[in-house]
Design a protein around this motif. Structure first.
Motif, PDB file in Angstrom:
ATOM      1  N   LEU A 170     -79.410 -13.693  76.291  1.00  9.95           N
ATOM      2  CA  LEU A 170     -80.556 -12.417  76.048  1.00  9.95           C
ATOM      3  C   LEU A 170     -80.658 -12.286  74.578  1.00  9.95           C
ATOM      4  O   LEU A 170     -81.962 -12.181  74.030  1.00  9.95           O
ATOM      5  CB  LEU A 170     -80.144 -11.271  76.735  1.00  9.95           C
ATOM      6  CG  LEU A 170     -80.370 -11.183  78.503  1.00  9.95           C
ATOM      7  CD1 LEU A 170     -79.769  -9.771  78.655  1.00  9.95           C
ATOM      8  CD2 LEU A 170     -81.743 -11.155  78.518  1.00  9.95           C
ATOM      9  N   LEU A 171     -79.735 -12.391  73.819  1.00 13.03           N
ATOM     10  CA  LEU A 171     -79.954 -12.128  72.492  1.00 13.03           C
ATOM     11  C   LEU A 171     -79.884 -13.123  71.550  1.00 13.03           C
ATOM     12  O   LEU A 171     -79.684 -12.946  70.277  1.00 13.03           O
ATOM     13  CB  LEU A 171     -78.662 -10.932  72.105  1.00 13.03           C
ATOM     14  CG  LEU A 171     -78.360  -9.999  73.184  1.00 13.03           C
ATOM     15  CD1 LEU A 171     -76.991  -8.931  72.677  1.00 13.03           C
ATOM     16  CD2 LEU A 171     -79.394  -9.004  73.218  1.00 13.03           C
ATOM     17  N   ARG A 172     -80.317 -14.527  71.872  1.00 13.09           N
ATOM     18  CA  ARG A 172     -80.076 -15.495  71.240  1.00 13.09           C
ATOM     19  C   ARG A 172     -81.348 -15.406  70.458  1.00 13.09           C
ATOM     20  O   ARG A 172     -82.755 -15.041  70.831  1.00 13.09           O
ATOM     21  CB  ARG A 172     -80.071 -16.698  71.931  1.00 13.09           C
ATOM     22  CG  ARG A 172     -81.254 -17.175  72.624  1.00 13.09           C
ATOM     23  CD  ARG A 172     -81.270 -18.268  73.509  1.00 13.09           C
ATOM     24  NE  ARG A 172     -82.498 -18.489  74.292  1.00 13.09           N
ATOM     25  CZ  ARG A 172     -83.097 -17.963  75.070  1.00 13.09           C
ATOM     26  NH1 ARG A 172     -82.462 -16.977  75.512  1.00 13.09           N
ATOM     27  NH2 ARG A 172     -84.309 -18.439  75.680  1.00 13.09           N
ATOM     28  N   PRO A 173     -81.232 -15.923  68.928  1.00 15.02           N
ATOM     29  CA  PRO A 173     -82.401 -15.970  68.206  1.00 15.02           C
ATOM     30  C   PRO A 173     -83.562 -17.095  68.779  1.00 15.02           C
ATOM     31  O   PRO A 173     -83.160 -18.109  69.187  1.00 15.02           O
ATOM     32  CB  PRO A 173     -82.124 -16.702  66.940  1.00 15.02           C
ATOM     33  CG  PRO A 173     -80.933 -16.053  66.658  1.00 15.02           C
ATOM     34  CD  PRO A 173     -80.200 -16.255  68.224  1.00 15.02           C
ATOM     35  N   ARG A 174     -84.817 -16.831  68.573  1.00 20.18           N
ATOM     36  CA  ARG A 174     -85.868 -17.632  68.999  1.00 20.18           C
ATOM     37  C   ARG A 174     -86.458 -18.390  68.002  1.00 20.18           C
ATOM     38  O   ARG A 174     -86.990 -19.542  68.184  1.00 20.18           O
ATOM     39  CB  ARG A 174     -86.843 -16.668  69.879  1.00 20.18           C
ATOM     40  CG  ARG A 174     -86.319 -16.447  71.164  1.00 20.18           C
ATOM     41  CD  ARG A 174     -87.287 -15.225  71.715  1.00 20.18           C
ATOM     42  NE  ARG A 174     -86.819 -14.844  73.091  1.00 20.18           N
ATOM     43  CZ  ARG A 174     -85.630 -14.044  73.348  1.00 20.18           C
ATOM     44  NH1 ARG A 174     -85.162 -13.518  72.407  1.00 20.18           N
ATOM     45  NH2 ARG A 174     -85.134 -13.740  74.485  1.00 20.18           N
ATOM     46  N   ALA A 175     -86.497 -18.105  66.736  1.00 17.79           N
ATOM     47  CA  ALA A 175     -87.392 -18.611  65.705  1.00 17.79           C
ATOM     48  C   ALA A 175     -86.997 -20.144  65.496  1.00 17.79           C
ATOM     49  O   ALA A 175     -87.753 -21.219  65.261  1.00 17.79           O
ATOM     50  CB  ALA A 175     -87.534 -17.783  64.511  1.00 17.79           C
ATOM     51  N   ASN A 176     -85.851 -20.390  65.536  1.00 21.48           N
ATOM     52  CA  ASN A 176     -85.277 -21.586  65.285  1.00 21.48           C
ATOM     53  C   ASN A 176     -85.469 -22.607  66.218  1.00 21.48           C
ATOM     54  O   ASN A 176     -85.183 -23.797  65.924  1.00 21.48           O
ATOM     55  CB  ASN A 176     -83.595 -21.436  64.674  1.00 21.48           C
ATOM     56  CG  ASN A 176     -82.650 -21.042  65.921  1.00 21.48           C
ATOM     57  OD1 ASN A 176     -83.346 -20.688  66.995  1.00 21.48           O
ATOM     58  ND2 ASN A 176     -81.469 -20.895  65.854  1.00 21.48           N
ATOM     59  N   LYS A 177     -85.927 -22.287  67.521  1.00 22.56           N
ATOM     60  CA  LYS A 177     -86.305 -23.323  68.520  1.00 22.56           C
ATOM     61  C   LYS A 177     -87.790 -23.565  68.653  1.00 22.56           C
ATOM     62  O   LYS A 177     -88.097 -24.203  69.324  1.00 22.56           O
ATOM     63  CB  LYS A 177     -85.404 -23.045  69.883  1.00 22.56           C
ATOM     64  CG  LYS A 177     -84.048 -23.209  69.734  1.00 22.56           C
ATOM     65  CD  LYS A 177     -83.389 -22.691  71.187  1.00 22.56           C
ATOM     66  CE  LYS A 177     -82.156 -22.752  71.004  1.00 22.56           C
ATOM     67  NZ  LYS A 177     -81.305 -22.720  72.507  1.00 22.56           N
ATOM     68  N   LEU A 178     -88.733 -22.831  67.564  1.00 24.93           N
ATOM     69  CA  LEU A 178     -89.812 -23.107  67.593  1.00 24.93           C
ATOM     70  C   LEU A 178     -90.283 -23.813  66.590  1.00 24.93           C
ATOM     71  O   LEU A 178     -89.773 -23.764  65.491  1.00 24.93           O
ATOM     72  CB  LEU A 178     -90.639 -21.631  67.634  1.00 24.93           C
ATOM     73  CG  LEU A 178     -90.184 -20.442  68.619  1.00 24.93           C
ATOM     74  CD1 LEU A 178     -90.830 -19.335  68.334  1.00 24.93           C
ATOM     75  CD2 LEU A 178     -90.574 -21.229  69.886  1.00 24.93           C
ATOM     76  N   THR A 179     -91.393 -24.494  66.797  1.00 24.23           N
ATOM     77  CA  THR A 179     -92.104 -25.583  65.733  1.00 24.23           C
ATOM     78  C   THR A 179     -93.477 -25.249  65.609  1.00 24.23           C
ATOM     79  O   THR A 179     -94.017 -24.713  66.586  1.00 24.23           O
ATOM     80  CB  THR A 179     -91.665 -26.947  66.106  1.00 24.23           C
ATOM     81  OG1 THR A 179     -92.407 -27.254  67.436  1.00 24.23           O
ATOM     82  CG2 THR A 179     -90.339 -27.148  66.174  1.00 24.23           C
ATOM     83  N   VAL A 180     -94.282 -25.741  64.512  1.00 23.85           N
ATOM     84  CA  VAL A 180     -95.466 -25.752  64.360  1.00 23.85           C
ATOM     85  C   VAL A 180     -96.011 -27.270  64.752  1.00 23.85           C
ATOM     86  O   VAL A 180     -95.634 -28.182  64.035  1.00 23.85           O
ATOM     87  CB  VAL A 180     -95.776 -25.275  63.002  1.00 23.85           C
ATOM     88  CG1 VAL A 180     -97.287 -25.355  62.694  1.00 23.85           C
ATOM     89  CG2 VAL A 180     -95.343 -23.935  62.710  1.00 23.85           C
TER      90      VAL A 180
END
Length: 470
Positions: free
Chosen positions: A259-269
């Motif tokens: 639940l509390l994992r970061p999401r930004a480092n798995k997103l790309t542009v």
């Protein structure tokens, strides 16, 4: 949490209770019919905004059936919530006091639950200890989620910028294509429409790909925000049992790590990457080759240069011929290639290959040129380290780390080469039919490259290799 907020929206501002037979005044504010009657009896003004009200008798006010229905649902939800809170102290399966928390299943448990087969090997802690552990994790998450949301917002912002760039590029290319097609007649107008449709489809595909990625990013952002709100609200619950029960039920028994994992480092542009190939920069030249009519073509007028004594460059610096052509009857002793001073790429060229480069160098932009190979069946054409090779029978695309065979329907008399420095790609074409042969991705270490030509010894050699000028 949701039902609590829902009930607040359905609360009469006079009696501070959920609406009972709600009515709405002309100003738009709603009250219980009884409360409205008492207020209007004092004076014909809304008790909330003080605006004058035409109807002064509560029984003359129309009922708000939507508010009544919602109010009844809110009262039902409050009743269910009260029953659930009362039952939280006992195990629903064993009717025992809930004194433990199972970290494996993320749920409250009793002593019997701990010893049951269903919980075998699970990790348990007393409720107060579990409350401290999970509360600390949740506090850390709430503290760190803001930075994660900020990072996700940055990804979304950069994706929107890429979408904007894609739109601008599409508009610029559309204008460029239109201005060039104005010089053509009916056939050219048809080609203009075809190429524009291709551009629109590519831009549509590009926008779809980037928009889908933006939707993923925005969904992650929305999920993080929602989780932040839920976590912040849950932290306001002081009762340990209710806190653990509320948090674990709201999140479907997922482990805190998930639940509390970061999401930004798995997103790309997703970058804007669509291309019209040579039609972006050499549209008129390519269409001219199809039409064989007068336009304003744009092709590189390359001049050749070499230090090899075994070849000569003729015809204003654009034709390459073996020197032995002029000395077909000369007999050489030993190896006639022993004195070559050639620019070699280790392991990629035959010892009898003579390499020639253009005097022009390319470091940016798009460039296209054609080479008339005539009836020669052994040659190499390309740029530094990347080329199309004909060894007599087989066409092969070669690079420092790859070699792959390609098939042509007919033997090509002219080869077109399109170098796109922006996308770092080199494409090969059958220049007579403008058939695409292959495209190779470039990994260039130097800032500038030159056109590359190579021929192999044939004795006698009457067939030059010539760069086409238009």
């Amino acid at each position: 949490m949701a039902s609590s907020l829902f009930a607040e929206d359905l609360t009469c501002s006079i009696c501070q209770s959920i609406f009972s037979d709600p009515v709405t005044l002309q100003c738009g504010h709603s009250f219980c019919r009884r409360c409205a009657g008492e207020a209007l009896a004092v004076g014909p003004r809304c008790p909330q905004c003080s605006l004058a009200v035409v109807v002064t008798e509560a029984h003359d006010l129309p009922s708000s059936f939507i508010l009544r229905s919602l109010a009844e649902k809110a009262r039902g939800a409050q009743s269910l919530e009260a029953d659930r809170v009362q039952a939280v102290d006992l195990c629903p399966e064993h009717d025992e006091k809930l004194k433990l928390f199972c970290f494996t299943d993320q749920q409250l448990a009793c002593i019997i639950c701990r010893d049951s087969e269903r919980h075998e090997g699970h990790k348990f802690k007393p409720i107060k200890e579990a409350d401290a552990v999970l509360r600390k994790e949740l506090e850390n998450f709430v503290e760190n989620v803001s930075s994660d949301i900020s990072a996700v917002q940055d990804v979304a912002h950069r994706q929107r910028e890429e979408i904007s760039k894609s739109k601008e590029k599409s508009e610029r290319l559309t204008t460029q294509i239109s201005s060039q097609f104005k010089e053509m007649h009916e056939f050219l107008r048809r080609r203009e429409k075809e190429i524009k449709n291709e551009l629109k489809q590519k831009q549509k595909d590009d926008m779809k790909r980037m928009s889908e990625n933006l939707s993923i990013v925005e969904a992650a952002l929305s999920e993080s925000r929602e989780l932040q709100v839920k976590a912040t609200s849950t932290l306001t619950i002081t009762n340990p049992e209710k806190f653990l029960k509320t948090w674990t039920e709201d999140n479907n028994r997922k482990t805190p790590g998930v639940l509390l994992r970061p999401r930004a480092n798995k997103l790309t542009v997703e970058d804007s990457s669509f291309s019209l190939g040579p039609y972006e920069s050499h549209l008129q030249f390519f269409v001219w080759k199809e039409m064989l009519q007068e336009i304003h073509p744009r092709a590189e007028r390359l001049s050749l240069t070499t230090n090899s004594p075994e070849v000569i460059i003729t015809n204003s610096g654009r034709s390459l011929i073996w020197q032995q052509f002029q000395h077909a009857n000369t007999k050489f002793k030993g190896n006639p290639y022993r004195d070559f001073r050639l620019k070699k790429v280790e392991g990629m060229f035959d010892k009898n290959d003579v390499q020639v480069f253009s005097s022009s160098e390319f470091s940016s932009g798009q460039h296209y040129w054609e080479v008339d190979v005539g009836s020669r069946d052994i040659w190499k054409l390309g740029i530094n380290d990347y080329f199309l090779d004909l060894d007599g029978q087989q066409y092969t695309v070669c690079g420092p780390n790859e070699t792959r065979a390609v098939t042509l329907a007919n033997r090509a008399q002219k080869i077109g080469l399109y170098l796109n420095c922006s996308s770092k790609q080199l494409s090969f074409y059958d220049a007579e039919s403008l058939t695409h042969i292959d495209t190779v991705d470039l990994n260039l270490s130097s800032s500038a490259v030159s056109a590359f030509f190579s021929i192999q010894h044939r004795d006698p050699d009457y067939d030059p290799l010539t760069v086409c000028w238009y």
